[in-house]
Design an enzyme around this catalytic site. Sequence first.
Site, PDB file in Angstrom:
ATOM      1  N   ASP A 195      95.936 -25.468  49.453  1.00 16.04           N
ATOM      2  CA  ASP A 195      95.336 -24.918  48.246  1.00 16.04           C
ATOM      3  C   ASP A 195      94.079 -24.184  48.682  1.00 16.04           C
ATOM      4  O   ASP A 195      93.027 -24.795  48.886  1.00 16.04           O
ATOM      5  CB  ASP A 195      95.020 -26.040  47.251  1.00 16.04           C
ATOM      6  CG  ASP A 195      94.383 -25.504  45.978  1.00 16.04           C
ATOM      7  OD1 ASP A 195      94.028 -24.307  45.947  1.00 16.04           O
ATOM      8  OD2 ASP A 195      94.253 -26.279  45.015  1.00 16.04           O
ATOM      9  N   TYR A 232      90.749 -31.156  44.140  1.00 15.60           N
ATOM     10  CA  TYR A 232      91.120 -30.654  42.803  1.00 15.60           C
ATOM     11  C   TYR A 232      92.126 -29.526  42.989  1.00 15.60           C
ATOM     12  O   TYR A 232      91.950 -28.655  43.840  1.00 15.60           O
ATOM     13  CB  TYR A 232      89.877 -30.128  42.084  1.00 15.60           C
ATOM     14  CG  TYR A 232      90.152 -29.531  40.721  1.00 15.60           C
ATOM     15  CD1 TYR A 232      90.592 -30.328  39.656  1.00 15.60           C
ATOM     16  CD2 TYR A 232      89.948 -28.168  40.480  1.00 15.60           C
ATOM     17  CE1 TYR A 232      90.818 -29.774  38.402  1.00 15.60           C
ATOM     18  CE2 TYR A 232      90.176 -27.618  39.223  1.00 15.60           C
ATOM     19  CZ  TYR A 232      90.613 -28.422  38.187  1.00 15.60           C
ATOM     20  OH  TYR A 232      90.839 -27.875  36.946  1.00 15.60           O
ATOM     21  N   LYS A 279      90.713 -17.251  42.337  1.00 18.13           N
ATOM     22  CA  LYS A 279      89.288 -16.945  42.482  1.00 18.13           C
ATOM     23  C   LYS A 279      89.013 -15.571  43.125  1.00 18.13           C
ATOM     24  O   LYS A 279      89.186 -14.568  42.467  1.00 18.13           O
ATOM     25  CB  LYS A 279      88.572 -18.106  43.162  1.00 18.13           C
ATOM     26  CG  LYS A 279      88.685 -19.361  42.254  1.00 18.13           C
ATOM     27  CD  LYS A 279      87.832 -20.553  42.582  1.00 18.13           C
ATOM     28  CE  LYS A 279      87.942 -21.553  41.434  1.00 18.13           C
ATOM     29  NZ  LYS A 279      88.214 -22.917  41.811  1.00 18.13           N
TER      30      LYS A 279
HETATM   31  C1  LIG Z   1      89.351 -23.674  40.997  1.00 15.18           C
HETATM   32  C2  LIG Z   1      90.431 -24.351  41.723  1.00 15.18           C
HETATM   33  C3  LIG Z   1      91.724 -24.466  41.185  1.00 15.18           C
HETATM   34  C4  LIG Z   1      92.050 -24.067  39.780  1.00 15.18           C
HETATM   35  O1  LIG Z   1      91.890 -22.712  39.549  1.00 15.18           O
HETATM   36  P1  LIG Z   1      91.698 -22.201  38.030  1.00 15.18           P
HETATM   37  O2  LIG Z   1      91.723 -20.723  38.163  1.00 15.18           O
HETATM   38  O3  LIG Z   1      90.408 -22.775  37.559  1.00 15.18           O
HETATM   39  O4  LIG Z   1      92.860 -22.722  37.259  1.00 15.18           O
HETATM   40  C5  LIG Z   1      92.705 -24.999  41.987  1.00 15.18           C
HETATM   41  N1  LIG Z   1      92.446 -25.419  43.246  1.00 15.18           N
HETATM   42  C6  LIG Z   1      91.223 -25.333  43.782  1.00 15.18           C
HETATM   43  C7  LIG Z   1      91.004 -25.783  45.187  1.00 15.18           C
HETATM   44  C8  LIG Z   1      90.165 -24.814  43.044  1.00 15.18           C
HETATM   45  O5  LIG Z   1      88.952 -24.781  43.568  1.00 15.18           O
END
Ligand SMILES: *Cc1c(COP(=O)(O)O)cnc(C)c1O
Length: 436
Positions: free
Chosen positions: A238, A143, A266
């Site tokens: 990511d 994701y 995060k």
């Molecule tokens: C949570 C997440 C996102 C998206 O971040 P948001 O702050 O919710 O937009 C993107 N990549 C990864 C791997 C994530 O866990």
Amino acid sequence: MNPKSQALFEAAQVVFPGGVNSPVRAFKSVGGTPRFIRSGSGPFLTDEDGNRYVDYVLSYGPLVLGHAHPVVVEAIRKAAGAGTSFGMPTAPSLELGRVIQKAMPSMEMLRFVNSGTEATMSVLRLARAFTGRDKILKFEGCYHGHADFLLVKAGSGVATLGLPDSPGVTPANTHDTLVTPYNDLSALQNLFAECGDELAAVIVEPVAGNMGLVPPDPGFLEGLRDLCDASKTLLIFDEVMTGFRVGPGGAQEIYGVRPDLTALGKVIGGGLPVGAYGGRRDVMEMVAPVGPMYQAGTLSGNPLAMAAGMATLETLGLDGHWESLHEYGKKLDEGLLAAAHQFDLPVVINRVGTMSGMYFLADRPHNWQQVSQANSAQFKIFFHAMLEHGVFLAPSPFEAAFISTAHDEEALEITLRAAQAAFKAVAEIGESAAQK
Ligand SMILES: *Cc1c(COP(=O)(O)O)cnc(C)c1O
């Protein structure tokens, strides 16, 4: 008992789609009523009915120090008193930028944005601008936020709603997004042989945290790095979830693979909305106003998020915190597995640092296809029994679990006692089903 949560959930469904502002919160994949949370403190949440839970969700990752850590709260309070946003540069953003660079030296330059979604969206625009290529590659079950062109086989959230992907995303949106299985180097080699020279970038969760928790197989990230080098494709990690979660320098430090670009979010916002992207200086110099790749944000680098992020990273970096996190994780996994095995339940746990994924599966999963075989009926029973015994897990079998520096002996004891009861409940259902 949760009459207040029930009443609030009913009322909220009139105001918000599904009663929530982010889908997984609605408990759709496990059933029942989501708890409305009144407050959090350390490892605990308290809902509107006054029930207390040990929290392994931690706002889906950010709260690595637990809820309302005094140092973070004080930093936010102080920053708020000095004004919340200026539309001009500030010293604290520079300070946090440097702390991140020190932890992740691959981020030679970076930019703050307001969410992980913004970070991945922007970094891919940048990769396309830099390479002059259109196509990107992602992995099944990973994701990367909810940008249109990334909502393809996007793991936990989308999968639990049973949507193939999202309506509203047009074929044109995803036309240049290729998808291949995680941890499958030979599929990657074939794909690169076919169209490597058309790929602007590969984006990967270097430890996949949106299909439970699936670590990279030995050689997978290294192989990916080599393929990208050979075809001049940019490699993007990511690390929105893994950054300051799997270890102090992210997955790139643990596995010793240097990406060209990194997306963060995060933890670096300490519980406030934030994201960042960065990497190679020659690539980042494409970003406006130095270069022509446009990307902007009214609240980007805002003082509150910078203060919360700084307080979080500084506190996390203090001596002993990583050691005690590892120790808690080890005790937790051992306790959970012992309880599961006591009732002869096939359960495996994957862990990297402060993140883990527990599956009702006999064998350790390496990709989305294997993850999706996990027994979701057993998970449902387990989830609700844990909740009833005061432990909050993410309401989906495909979300990672998180721990914080605030998780202590009391939290562990509550958790393992709850797990005894929860695995027992799972085993009993199995038996009664077998008798029928
Ligand atoms: C949570 C997440 C996102 C998206 O971040 P948001 O702050 O919710 O937009 C993107 N990549 C990864 C791997 C994530 O866990």
